[in-house]
Scaffold this motif. Structure first.
Motif, PDB file in Angstrom:
ATOM      1  N   ILE A   1       2.969  96.501  23.801  1.00  0.00           N
ATOM      2  CA  ILE A   1       1.757  95.909  24.373  1.00  0.00           C
ATOM      3  C   ILE A   1       1.140  96.852  25.406  1.00  0.00           C
ATOM      4  O   ILE A   1      -0.080  97.061  25.444  1.00  0.00           O
ATOM      5  N   THR A   2       1.980  97.434  26.247  1.00  0.00           N
ATOM      6  CA  THR A   2       1.492  98.321  27.303  1.00  0.00           C
ATOM      7  C   THR A   2       0.842  99.569  26.727  1.00  0.00           C
ATOM      8  O   THR A   2      -0.198 100.033  27.215  1.00  0.00           O
TER       9      THR A   2
ATOM     10  N   ASP B   1      -2.100  97.932  23.594  1.00  0.00           N
ATOM     11  CA  ASP B   1      -3.051  96.879  23.957  1.00  0.00           C
ATOM     12  C   ASP B   1      -3.575  96.131  22.732  1.00  0.00           C
ATOM     13  O   ASP B   1      -4.796  96.020  22.529  1.00  0.00           O
TER      14      ASP B   1
ATOM     15  N   ALA C   1      -4.624  93.017  20.230  1.00  0.00           N
ATOM     16  CA  ALA C   1      -5.137  91.657  20.400  1.00  0.00           C
ATOM     17  C   ALA C   1      -4.145  90.635  19.863  1.00  0.00           C
ATOM     18  O   ALA C   1      -4.157  89.476  20.284  1.00  0.00           O
TER      19      ALA C   1
ATOM     20  N   GLU D   1       5.423  86.342  27.806  1.00  0.00           N
ATOM     21  CA  GLU D   1       4.524  85.912  28.884  1.00  0.00           C
ATOM     22  C   GLU D   1       5.160  86.139  30.256  1.00  0.00           C
ATOM     23  O   GLU D   1       4.473  86.541  31.204  1.00  0.00           O
TER      24      GLU D   1
ATOM     25  N   ILE E   1       4.772  89.929  31.244  1.00  0.00           N
ATOM     26  CA  ILE E   1       3.442  90.522  31.386  1.00  0.00           C
ATOM     27  C   ILE E   1       2.964  90.426  32.832  1.00  0.00           C
ATOM     28  O   ILE E   1       3.092  89.390  33.485  1.00  0.00           O
TER      29      ILE E   1
ATOM     30  N   GLN F   1      -0.950  93.559  31.841  1.00  0.00           N
ATOM     31  CA  GLN F   1      -1.315  93.769  30.445  1.00  0.00           C
ATOM     32  C   GLN F   1      -2.082  92.578  29.861  1.00  0.00           C
ATOM     33  O   GLN F   1      -1.928  91.437  30.312  1.00  0.00           O
ATOM     34  N   ASN F   2      -2.876  92.886  28.848  1.00  0.00           N
ATOM     35  CA  ASN F   2      -3.512  91.830  28.071  1.00  0.00           C
ATOM     36  C   ASN F   2      -2.428  91.026  27.356  1.00  0.00           C
ATOM     37  O   ASN F   2      -1.441  91.583  26.877  1.00  0.00           O
ATOM     38  N   HIS F   3      -2.616  89.726  27.262  1.00  0.00           N
ATOM     39  CA  HIS F   3      -1.630  88.870  26.601  1.00  0.00           C
ATOM     40  C   HIS F   3      -2.045  88.664  25.144  1.00  0.00           C
ATOM     41  O   HIS F   3      -2.974  87.913  24.859  1.00  0.00           O
ATOM     42  N   PRO F   4      -1.384  89.323  24.198  1.00  0.00           N
ATOM     43  CA  PRO F   4      -1.774  89.156  22.797  1.00  0.00           C
ATOM     44  C   PRO F   4      -1.216  87.855  22.228  1.00  0.00           C
ATOM     45  O   PRO F   4      -0.194  87.338  22.691  1.00  0.00           O
TER      46      PRO F   4
END
Length: 318
Positions: A241-242, A245, A247, A271, A274, A277-280
């Motif tokens: 994720i980092t 990024d 979706a 969760e 994080i 970072q954006n939470h996909p």
């Protein structure tokens, strides 16, 4: 009817289809690879199967296939159509594009990595359709991922992009076949969970599915094994994720068959990790074990489209 051959070669079995221009599966079949007879026998089996599929298409539709797409395991040179290496099968530097094309009378052939090919299908017609940037991760015997970006799958400079299973999440931990220690797949793959549960339960034949069933039944030993796997997987996904990024993260493979037993705690664990970072979204794959075969069909149609586009461009500039 215009159609292409789609062939997904696994470690022990092969899945194949004849695929129409609209993506419809017009004919499907499966067979063993014959891996026990050695890598040369597997190559021969792939070539024979491709030839039989071409004959089946001619018999059914009155015309030969327009192209073939073949998904193979291991390190893959997609640009040159070569299966570079597969530890499970044992082959090295097999020029499948040339071999299959020659066997089928010069048929255009696209070669792809099995996991990335499955990711292509999930991105185009599966769980990630309409999502421009996603990570498709398969939790099976090992762990690998496909990086989806705007309708294509990123292969990387050397064809090894997405090897998230070999992110070191437990430094100095369990030895991995890749030569490192503490790799993600040694803790969170279906095979790793099965091994851990076999040890904890005292049943040498126990599997990851057995562990998931025991978790649902309230077994505390199973819950501890499962929690360790989920926590480790969340650590690995946080790295993905980092860096990328995405979706969405689409999760498939044998471990994903546990459904909410996996997805509910995994979402919670990610969760909790994080920060900035954006939470996909973390969602289950839709295509199951047909993803690789469907993706192989897409590769074949993409190859034909690219050739047609190149021919039109040549006409314009001539």
């Amino acid at each position: 009817m215009r159609h292409v051959i789609a062939l997904d070669v696994g470690g022990t079995g092969m899945k194949a289809a004849l695929v129409g221009a609209d993506g419809a599966l017009l004919y499907e079949s499966r067979r063993d690879t014959g891996r026990d007879r050695g890598p040369d026998a597997v190559v021969a089996a792939v070539l024979d199967y491709a030839e039989e599929l071409a004959a089946e298409g001619l018999r059914r539709f009155g015309e030969p296939p327009a192209a073939a797409g073949v998904a193979v395991p291991g390190i893959t040179d997609e640009a040159n159509g070569v299966a570079v290496f597969s530890a499970n099968i044992g082959w090295r530097n097999v020029p499948f594009r040339t071999l299959i094309g020659d066997r089928l009378g010069g048929l255009p052939v696209a070669i792809g990595h099995d996991l990335r090919t499955g990711g292509l299908a999930e991105g185009r017609i599966g769980a990630a359709r309409g999502i421009e940037r996603f990570l498709f991760i398969a939790l099976g015997t090992g762990i690998a991922a496909a990086i989806g970006i705007e309708g294509r799958i990123e292969p990387g400079a050397g064809g090894a992009a997405g090897e998230i299973g070999h992110i070191v999440v437990r430094p100095g931990g369990i030895e991995c076949g890749c030569g490192q220690r503490g790799c993600l797949e040694r803790y969170a793959s279906a095979s790793a969970v099965g091994l851990a549960w076999a040890t904890a339960s005292g049943d040498p034949d126990a599997t990851a599915a057995d562990c998931a069933a025991a978790v649902k039944a309230g077994d505390e030993r199973a819950a501890a094994v499962w929690r360790d796997a989920v926590d480790t997987l969340a650590d690995g996904l946080l790295t993905g994720i980092t860096l990328l990024d995405p979706a969405a993260i689409v999760v498939g493979g044998g471990l994903a068959e546990a459904g909410d037993t996996l997805f509910v705690p995994l979402r919670e664990a990610v969760e909790a990790r994080i920060t900035f970072q954006n939470h996909p979204g973390i969602i289950p794959a839709e295509l199951g074990d047909a993803a690789g075969c469907l993706g192989a069909g897409l590769l074949a149609w993409d190859l034909l489209a690219a050739r047609q586009s190149a021919a039109r461009q040549t006409e314009v500039t001539a």
